[in-house]
Design an enzyme around this catalytic site. Sequence first.
Site, PDB file in Angstrom:
ATOM      1  CG  ASP A 132      -2.080  -1.026   1.189  1.00  9.02           C
ATOM      2  OD1 ASP A 132      -2.409  -1.428   0.160  1.00  9.02           O
ATOM      3  OD2 ASP A 132      -2.827  -1.169   2.435  1.00  9.02           O
ATOM      4  NE  ARG A 182      -4.185  -1.745  -4.329  1.00  9.36           N
ATOM      5  CZ  ARG A 182      -3.743  -1.880  -3.178  1.00  9.36           C
ATOM      6  NH1 ARG A 182      -3.767  -1.012  -2.372  1.00  9.36           N
ATOM      7  NH2 ARG A 182      -3.463  -3.202  -2.814  1.00  9.36           N
TER       8      ARG A 182
HETATM    9  C1  LIG Z   1      -8.527  -1.174  -3.421  1.00 11.00           C
HETATM   10  C2  LIG Z   1      -8.150   0.115  -3.085  1.00 11.00           C
HETATM   11  C3  LIG Z   1      -6.909   0.267  -2.561  1.00 11.00           C
HETATM   12  C4  LIG Z   1      -6.388   1.337  -2.113  1.00 11.00           C
HETATM   13  N1  LIG Z   1      -5.387   1.897  -1.630  1.00 11.00           N
HETATM   14  C5  LIG Z   1      -4.847   2.783  -1.423  1.00 11.00           C
HETATM   15  C6  LIG Z   1      -3.487   3.029  -0.915  1.00 11.00           C
HETATM   16  O1  LIG Z   1      -2.665   2.021  -0.857  1.00 11.00           O
HETATM   17  N2  LIG Z   1      -2.718   4.320  -0.774  1.00 11.00           N
HETATM   18  C7  LIG Z   1      -3.655   5.333  -0.805  1.00 11.00           C
HETATM   19  O2  LIG Z   1      -3.420   6.418  -0.477  1.00 11.00           O
HETATM   20  N3  LIG Z   1      -5.126   5.274  -0.969  1.00 11.00           N
HETATM   21  C8  LIG Z   1      -5.692   3.984  -1.209  1.00 11.00           C
HETATM   22  N4  LIG Z   1      -6.867   3.857  -1.810  1.00 11.00           N
HETATM   23  C9  LIG Z   1      -7.748   4.883  -1.355  1.00 11.00           C
HETATM   24  C10 LIG Z   1      -7.878   5.968  -2.684  1.00 11.00           C
HETATM   25  O3  LIG Z   1      -6.527   6.629  -2.548  1.00 11.00           O
HETATM   26  C11 LIG Z   1      -9.217   6.984  -2.415  1.00 11.00           C
HETATM   27  O4  LIG Z   1      -8.840   7.632  -1.212  1.00 11.00           O
HETATM   28  C12 LIG Z   1     -10.280   6.284  -2.378  1.00 11.00           C
HETATM   29  O5  LIG Z   1     -10.488   5.290  -3.170  1.00 11.00           O
HETATM   30  C13 LIG Z   1     -11.752   7.244  -2.529  1.00 11.00           C
HETATM   31  O6  LIG Z   1     -11.528   7.817  -4.029  1.00 11.00           O
HETATM   32  P1  LIG Z   1     -12.106   7.418  -5.314  1.00 11.00           P
HETATM   33  O7  LIG Z   1     -11.202   7.013  -6.104  1.00 11.00           O
HETATM   34  O8  LIG Z   1     -12.958   6.275  -4.811  1.00 11.00           O
HETATM   35  O9  LIG Z   1     -12.911   8.779  -5.824  1.00 11.00           O
HETATM   36  P2  LIG Z   1     -13.611  10.027  -5.062  1.00 11.00           P
HETATM   37  O10 LIG Z   1     -13.491  11.017  -5.943  1.00 11.00           O
HETATM   38  O11 LIG Z   1     -13.262   9.937  -3.701  1.00 11.00           O
HETATM   39  O12 LIG Z   1     -15.132   9.389  -5.030  1.00 11.00           O
HETATM   40  C14 LIG Z   1     -15.651   9.307  -6.539  1.00 11.00           C
HETATM   41  C15 LIG Z   1     -16.787   8.800  -6.232  1.00 11.00           C
HETATM   42  O13 LIG Z   1     -16.767   7.241  -5.607  1.00 11.00           O
HETATM   43  C16 LIG Z   1     -18.015   6.880  -4.920  1.00 11.00           C
HETATM   44  N5  LIG Z   1     -17.100   6.806  -3.519  1.00 11.00           N
HETATM   45  C17 LIG Z   1     -15.876   7.116  -3.260  1.00 11.00           C
HETATM   46  N6  LIG Z   1     -15.723   6.885  -1.977  1.00 11.00           N
HETATM   47  C18 LIG Z   1     -16.635   6.245  -1.298  1.00 11.00           C
HETATM   48  C19 LIG Z   1     -17.111   5.715  -0.042  1.00 11.00           C
HETATM   49  N7  LIG Z   1     -16.319   5.897   0.948  1.00 11.00           N
HETATM   50  N8  LIG Z   1     -18.355   5.379   0.270  1.00 11.00           N
HETATM   51  C20 LIG Z   1     -19.364   5.559  -0.949  1.00 11.00           C
HETATM   52  N9  LIG Z   1     -19.020   5.707  -2.071  1.00 11.00           N
HETATM   53  C21 LIG Z   1     -17.808   6.087  -2.342  1.00 11.00           C
HETATM   54  C22 LIG Z   1     -18.846   7.969  -4.854  1.00 11.00           C
HETATM   55  O14 LIG Z   1     -19.672   7.717  -5.902  1.00 11.00           O
HETATM   56  C23 LIG Z   1     -18.053   9.119  -5.372  1.00 11.00           C
HETATM   57  O15 LIG Z   1     -18.756  10.278  -5.813  1.00 11.00           O
HETATM   58  C24 LIG Z   1      -7.567   2.563  -2.269  1.00 11.00           C
HETATM   59  C25 LIG Z   1      -8.541   2.644  -2.646  1.00 11.00           C
HETATM   60  C26 LIG Z   1      -9.074   1.407  -3.290  1.00 11.00           C
HETATM   61  C27 LIG Z   1     -10.308   1.064  -3.849  1.00 11.00           C
END
Ligand SMILES: Cc1cc2nc3c(=O)[nH]c(=O)nc-3n(C[C@H](O)[C@H](O)[C@H](O)COP(=O)(O)OP(=O)(O)OC[C@H]3O[C@@H](n4cnc5c(N)ncnc54)[C@H](O)[C@@H]3O)c2cc1C
Length: 308
Positions: A132, A182
Amino acid sequence: MNPLRAVILRMSESDSWRRRLTNWGATRRVVSRFIPGEHLDDAVRAVKAINDGGASASLNPLGEHVENEAMAEAAANTYLGIVERLGSEGLDSNVSVKLTMLGLDLDRDLAVGHLRRILSAARVHGTSVRIDMESSAYVDGTLAIHEELHDEFPNLGLVIQSYLRRSAEDVERLVPLGAAIRLVKGAYKEPPEVAFPRKSDVDRSFADLLERLVAPDARERGVELAVATHDPVLVDRAKELLRQRNIDSGVEFQFLYGIRRDVQRQILADGFALRVYVSYGPSWYPWFMRRLAERPANLTFFLRHLLR
Ligand SMILES: Cc1cc2nc3c(=O)[nH]c(=O)nc-3n(C[C@H](O)[C@H](O)[C@H](O)COP(=O)(O)OP(=O)(O)OC[C@H]3O[C@@H](n4cnc5c(N)ncnc54)[C@H](O)[C@@H]3O)c2cc1C
């Protein structure tokens, strides 16, 4: 950054808020939507259900910085226990590790030694390990450790965060290695010199990096891509790119457990690969607060339960 998001991220680092919120039963009820439980057995049950539904998983035992070598050793043993359990139960899941949990802040060699042990065990059990990405202070160290171990352990992969201004350059370093990447937006509080403050820039950067990671030279090098976002616009953009280029291997979508199950189902129905990232464990507080900060609707959901 949205001021509410900044407040929640600050609360995620506060001990007094942690004590107050974790003692509320209502918090625990809301948390169960995102975390299947505190024990490996709970996580394994969730992975079985995910596998039965046609997706793979990645297991993440919750915890962050460790304060001494014994804690790092204990974390390494937790990861090793997961890898063995995945192997013995024949589950379709890999493991996601945090280098700070393996002692990176205490002694780099110690952390690398633990990571090597986990990678060797994962290789024996036919699974992979993903590092991560934590806050920006750790990016150089993480890239260097990945580079050091990549040839010996092709089952190692890492994360690129589209909110970081540096990520396009980092990707150019990773493509020739044929790395397993990722792609996420990024979850930490970063200063504007380091990370794009505007969501539109973060999204544009995500779309650009996505395109770069499926470019012909990246495919030839064997780059493996995980599109890890819940953003339906970016998910659709990725599907479109994959269809246009007839890419049907080496790319998967990744979602966090419990989030946008509707979009997850559609991904599978459309014939794409999906992996669900399952976090579990007793130290769920900072992780849960970051999820709340990501989306005001989650906060509303949480407050409604608190008031009930
Ligand atoms: C499998 C996975 C691994 C990850 N690993 C890391 C990592 O190693 N390091 C790191 O910094 N971050 C990690 N993240 C978190 C990532 O950086 C984001 O903070 C997180 O995914 C929210 O961003 P988003 O891409 O979903 O988009 P956003 O712009 O936050 O959201 C876009 C849309 O997605 C939906 N959505 C987003 N979050 C949510 C929620 N919590 N509940 C419900 N709907 C939601 C909504 O419809 C929203 O309008 C990971 C995420 C995933 C999915």
